[in-house]
Design an enzyme around this catalytic site. Structure first.
Site, short mmCIF file in Angstrom:
data_model
loop_
_atom_site.label_atom_id
_atom_site.label_comp_id
_atom_site.label_asym_id
_atom_site.label_seq_id
_atom_site.Cartn_x
_atom_site.Cartn_y
_atom_site.Cartn_z
N HIS A 1 -9.53 4.94 -2.47
CA HIS A 1 -9.32 6.21 -2.74
C HIS A 1 -8.21 6.72 -3.71
CE1 HIS A 1 -10.22 7.54 1.91
NE2 HIS A 1 -11.23 6.89 1.45
N GLU B 1 -5.40 8.19 -4.15
CA GLU B 1 -3.99 8.23 -3.89
C GLU B 1 -3.63 6.68 -3.66
OE1 GLU B 1 -5.56 11.44 -0.77
OE2 GLU B 1 -6.64 9.78 -2.16
N CYS C 1 -4.60 7.44 3.75
CA CYS C 1 -3.91 7.78 2.33
C CYS C 1 -2.17 8.35 2.77
CB CYS C 1 -4.45 8.65 1.72
SG CYS C 1 -5.93 7.72 0.61
#
Length: 149
Positions: A53, A55, A86
């Site tokens: 992801h 992040e 995250c």
């Protein structure tokens, strides 16, 4: 020091992710002095990695660039409300402030769903500011998914 938003840089990363066929989410890590340390967009499909992801990639890059496993005092700008995974990474990295754009009622982990930072087991919770360029981030996501339906 005057507040400067870095959400446009996160939106640029989100657009680039969308152009690669990834869900358009972007993230930017900013040092206490206002310097951009790292930025990333989603790469889960490209890297065949469910943890890739925006992040997580931005946090990994920032830690590598700085040679440390935590980012106290750093800000994280992300276009979509972080998921629980995250949010946990943000907590483990000791991010000081989280700014995010669109809320995520389906998969969010900050103001929706798991609300990771509100649990007693959460060792660190950043300051959270939501809705920053939220309409633009939401429009980007809706356009991406509309093309796939």
């Amino acid at each position: 020091m005057e507040f400067v938003s870095h959400m446009q840089a996160a939106l640029d990363q989100a657009r680039a992710a969308g152009d690669r066929g990834e869900v358009p989410v972007g993230a930017v890590v900013v040092a206490p002095d206002g310097r951009v340390v790292a930025q990333a967009g989603n790469r889960t499909r490209e890297l065949h990695d469910p943890t890739a992801h925006a992040e997580v990639l931005a946090i990994r890059a920032a830690c590598a660039a700085l040679g440390q496993e935590r980012l106290p005092g750093h800000d994280l700008y992300v276009t979509l409300e972080p998921c629980p995974m995250c949010a946990a990474a943000i907590s483990f990295a000791r991010i000081g402030r989280l700014y995010f754009g669109a809320g995520d009622p389906k998969s969010g982990g900050v103001t929706h769903g798991a609300r990771v930072f509100s649990h007693p087991q959460c060792h660190h919770a950043p300051e959270v500011y939501d809705g920053i360029s939220g309409a633009e981030a939401e429009a980007l996501l809706k356009a991406f998914f509309a093309q796939r339906r």
